[in-house]
Design a protein around this motif. Structure first.
Motif, PDB file in Angstrom:
ATOM      1  N   VAL A 144      48.084  34.688  31.599  1.00  0.00           N
ATOM      2  CA  VAL A 144      48.456  34.773  33.016  1.00  0.00           C
ATOM      3  C   VAL A 144      48.051  36.131  33.584  1.00  0.00           C
ATOM      4  O   VAL A 144      47.477  36.234  34.682  1.00  0.00           O
ATOM      5  CB  VAL A 144      49.961  34.528  33.197  1.00  0.00           C
ATOM      6  CG1 VAL A 144      50.393  34.897  34.621  1.00  0.00           C
ATOM      7  CG2 VAL A 144      50.300  33.075  32.917  1.00  0.00           C
ATOM      8  N   THR A 145      48.354  37.201  32.835  1.00  0.00           N
ATOM      9  CA  THR A 145      47.976  38.544  33.291  1.00  0.00           C
ATOM     10  C   THR A 145      46.472  38.681  33.396  1.00  0.00           C
ATOM     11  O   THR A 145      45.939  39.245  34.368  1.00  0.00           O
ATOM     12  CB  THR A 145      48.527  39.603  32.311  1.00  0.00           C
ATOM     13  OG1 THR A 145      49.944  39.444  32.189  1.00  0.00           O
ATOM     14  CG2 THR A 145      48.210  40.999  32.812  1.00  0.00           C
ATOM     15  N   PHE A 146      45.767  38.149  32.409  1.00  0.00           N
ATOM     16  CA  PHE A 146      44.299  38.214  32.413  1.00  0.00           C
ATOM     17  C   PHE A 146      43.735  37.478  33.629  1.00  0.00           C
ATOM     18  O   PHE A 146      42.837  37.977  34.315  1.00  0.00           O
ATOM     19  CB  PHE A 146      43.766  37.599  31.113  1.00  0.00           C
ATOM     20  CG  PHE A 146      42.268  37.561  31.029  1.00  0.00           C
ATOM     21  CD1 PHE A 146      41.552  38.692  30.674  1.00  0.00           C
ATOM     22  CD2 PHE A 146      41.572  36.393  31.305  1.00  0.00           C
ATOM     23  CE1 PHE A 146      40.170  38.662  30.602  1.00  0.00           C
ATOM     24  CE2 PHE A 146      40.193  36.355  31.231  1.00  0.00           C
ATOM     25  CZ  PHE A 146      39.485  37.494  30.881  1.00  0.00           C
ATOM     26  N   ALA A 147      44.264  36.274  33.914  1.00  0.00           N
ATOM     27  CA  ALA A 147      43.773  35.486  35.044  1.00  0.00           C
ATOM     28  C   ALA A 147      44.051  36.188  36.369  1.00  0.00           C
ATOM     29  O   ALA A 147      43.202  36.182  37.276  1.00  0.00           O
ATOM     30  CB  ALA A 147      44.406  34.099  35.026  1.00  0.00           C
ATOM     31  N   VAL A 197      41.594  39.340  36.617  1.00  0.00           N
ATOM     32  CA  VAL A 197      40.213  38.924  36.847  1.00  0.00           C
ATOM     33  C   VAL A 197      40.068  38.272  38.220  1.00  0.00           C
ATOM     34  O   VAL A 197      39.115  38.538  38.966  1.00  0.00           O
ATOM     35  CB  VAL A 197      39.739  37.967  35.741  1.00  0.00           C
ATOM     36  CG1 VAL A 197      38.372  37.379  36.074  1.00  0.00           C
ATOM     37  CG2 VAL A 197      39.680  38.690  34.410  1.00  0.00           C
ATOM     38  N   GLY A 198      41.040  37.416  38.583  1.00  0.00           N
ATOM     39  CA  GLY A 198      40.992  36.774  39.895  1.00  0.00           C
ATOM     40  C   GLY A 198      41.097  37.775  41.030  1.00  0.00           C
ATOM     41  O   GLY A 198      40.404  37.643  42.050  1.00  0.00           O
ATOM     42  N   GLY A 199      41.957  38.795  40.857  1.00  0.00           N
ATOM     43  CA  GLY A 199      42.100  39.815  41.895  1.00  0.00           C
ATOM     44  C   GLY A 199      40.827  40.609  42.105  1.00  0.00           C
ATOM     45  O   GLY A 199      40.380  40.820  43.243  1.00  0.00           O
ATOM     46  N   PHE A 200      40.206  41.053  41.002  1.00  0.00           N
ATOM     47  CA  PHE A 200      38.957  41.801  41.122  1.00  0.00           C
ATOM     48  C   PHE A 200      37.836  40.924  41.676  1.00  0.00           C
ATOM     49  O   PHE A 200      37.006  41.384  42.465  1.00  0.00           O
ATOM     50  CB  PHE A 200      38.556  42.374  39.760  1.00  0.00           C
ATOM     51  CG  PHE A 200      39.232  43.669  39.429  1.00  0.00           C
ATOM     52  CD1 PHE A 200      38.769  44.852  39.956  1.00  0.00           C
ATOM     53  CD2 PHE A 200      40.351  43.698  38.613  1.00  0.00           C
ATOM     54  CE1 PHE A 200      39.388  46.063  39.671  1.00  0.00           C
ATOM     55  CE2 PHE A 200      40.983  44.891  38.317  1.00  0.00           C
ATOM     56  CZ  PHE A 200      40.506  46.084  38.848  1.00  0.00           C
ATOM     57  N   PHE A 235      35.783  41.836  45.186  1.00  0.00           N
ATOM     58  CA  PHE A 235      34.345  42.104  45.194  1.00  0.00           C
ATOM     59  C   PHE A 235      33.541  40.969  45.817  1.00  0.00           C
ATOM     60  O   PHE A 235      32.528  41.221  46.486  1.00  0.00           O
ATOM     61  CB  PHE A 235      33.852  42.366  43.764  1.00  0.00           C
ATOM     62  CG  PHE A 235      34.281  43.702  43.223  1.00  0.00           C
ATOM     63  CD1 PHE A 235      33.679  44.872  43.655  1.00  0.00           C
ATOM     64  CD2 PHE A 235      35.304  43.798  42.293  1.00  0.00           C
ATOM     65  CE1 PHE A 235      34.078  46.099  43.167  1.00  0.00           C
ATOM     66  CE2 PHE A 235      35.709  45.020  41.795  1.00  0.00           C
ATOM     67  CZ  PHE A 235      35.097  46.177  42.232  1.00  0.00           C
ATOM     68  N   LEU A 236      33.937  39.735  45.585  1.00  0.00           N
ATOM     69  CA  LEU A 236      33.156  38.608  46.084  1.00  0.00           C
ATOM     70  C   LEU A 236      33.649  38.096  47.434  1.00  0.00           C
ATOM     71  O   LEU A 236      32.931  37.358  48.105  1.00  0.00           O
ATOM     72  CB  LEU A 236      33.177  37.456  45.076  1.00  0.00           C
ATOM     73  CG  LEU A 236      32.526  37.740  43.716  1.00  0.00           C
ATOM     74  CD1 LEU A 236      32.534  36.484  42.859  1.00  0.00           C
ATOM     75  CD2 LEU A 236      31.101  38.255  43.884  1.00  0.00           C
TER      76      LEU A 236
END
Length: 291
Positions: free
Chosen positions: A23-26, A29-32, A36-37
């Protein structure tokens, strides 16, 4: 010796620990990815909207109107073909000068070891501490009336090429790579009768392809994204770069067509990064030969 991490292997093996980790990883990664995108998606999607939808508040996430012809209009109205050719011409010209002169400077500092070489390198690196905006006026006065030859370089490619040659960061990258090449390899070439120039051409450059690729990408992108300097030195519309030309022709152009033009201008540099991202990272971290 075990590797220390934020979550111990025992906690990670438990269902609750594993779920918390993913959950933390998602979220991270989703926030960054969103940060950026998100602007990139907004720019591309806004180029597909009509004028009213682009300026409406709140903005729409998915285009309600779909007008891909905006990109064709931007290409024609702003004469992007000419601007693109100009930018490529300036970028690859700057690349040629940097590869010749910066490689020669880095090789001299690394392997030929001239008198006061360390002091020269130190002064080069010190220039990286000077804000680029501070150098704009002296550089402009220089290209306006070049000392000794007394030539005005405005509206010529030399106004872009000459200032880009003295790139201390690229010289430092090249020197660091050349320093990692074993001295025994160059000594063997010297014993076989190779001159320093022949050694550079036949031995050093072939094994320096990773860092040469990185320097090439930096040189092209540096010219491509620059705005202030080309705007000052290339006032002639026929000589302008992509960024300056879009800005000069933006008056009276619908905002959706303008955004489409900006999207087209961004595509080449994005493609360069996507295609050569591995080369960029490997070149920055590459060493020489390992014995």
């Amino acid at each position: 010796m075990s590797t220390r991490t934020l979550i111990s292997p025992a906690q990670l093996a438990r269902p609750r620990g594993k779920a918390l980790y993913w959950v933390t990883f998602a979220v991270v990664v989703g926030g960054f990815t969103l940060v950026f995108l998100g602007p990139l998606y907004w720019m591309i999607s806004s180029g597909l909207k009509d004028t009213q939808e682009v300026i409406q508040t709140p903005p729409t996430l998915v285009p309600g109107s779909f007008e891909p012809e905006n990109y064709a209009r931007a290409w024609d109205v702003m004469d992007l073909a000419t601007l693109l050719f100009n930018t490529l011409y300036y970028a690859f010209g700057a690349l040629a000068f940097q590869l010749v002169l910066d490689v020669a400077a880095a090789y001299s500092l690394s392997k030929l070891r001239p008198v006061l070489g360390k002091a020269i390198l130190g002064m080069m690196l010190a220039t990286l501490m000077i804000p680029a905006a501070v150098l704009v006026v002296p550089q402009y006065l220089t290209v306006l009336d070049v000392p000794v030859i007394e030539r005005n370089l405005l509206n010529t490619p030399w106004a872009i090429w000459l200032p880009s040659v003295t790139n201390a960061f690229n010289i430092f990258l090249l020197k660091r790579f050349f320093d990692s090449i074993p001295k025994e390899l160059l000594d063997a070439a010297s014993m076989d009768g190779a001159s320093p120039t022949r050694t550079l051409w036949s031995i050093v450059l072939p094994i320096s392809r990773p860092i040469l690729g990185v320097v090439s990408i930096f040189a092209i992108v540096g010219v491509w994204k620059d705005f202030l300097w080309p705007m000052l030195t290339l006032p002639d519309p026929a000589m302008q770069t992509l960024n300056v030309g879009i800005y000069s022709l933006s008056n009276g152009v619908p905002v959706n067509v303008l955004i489409a033009a900006l999207t087209i201008a961004s595509v080449p540099t994005l493609l360069i990064f996507l295609v050569f991202q591995r080369n960029i990272m490997s070149g920055l971290t590459a060493g020489g030969l390992k014995g």
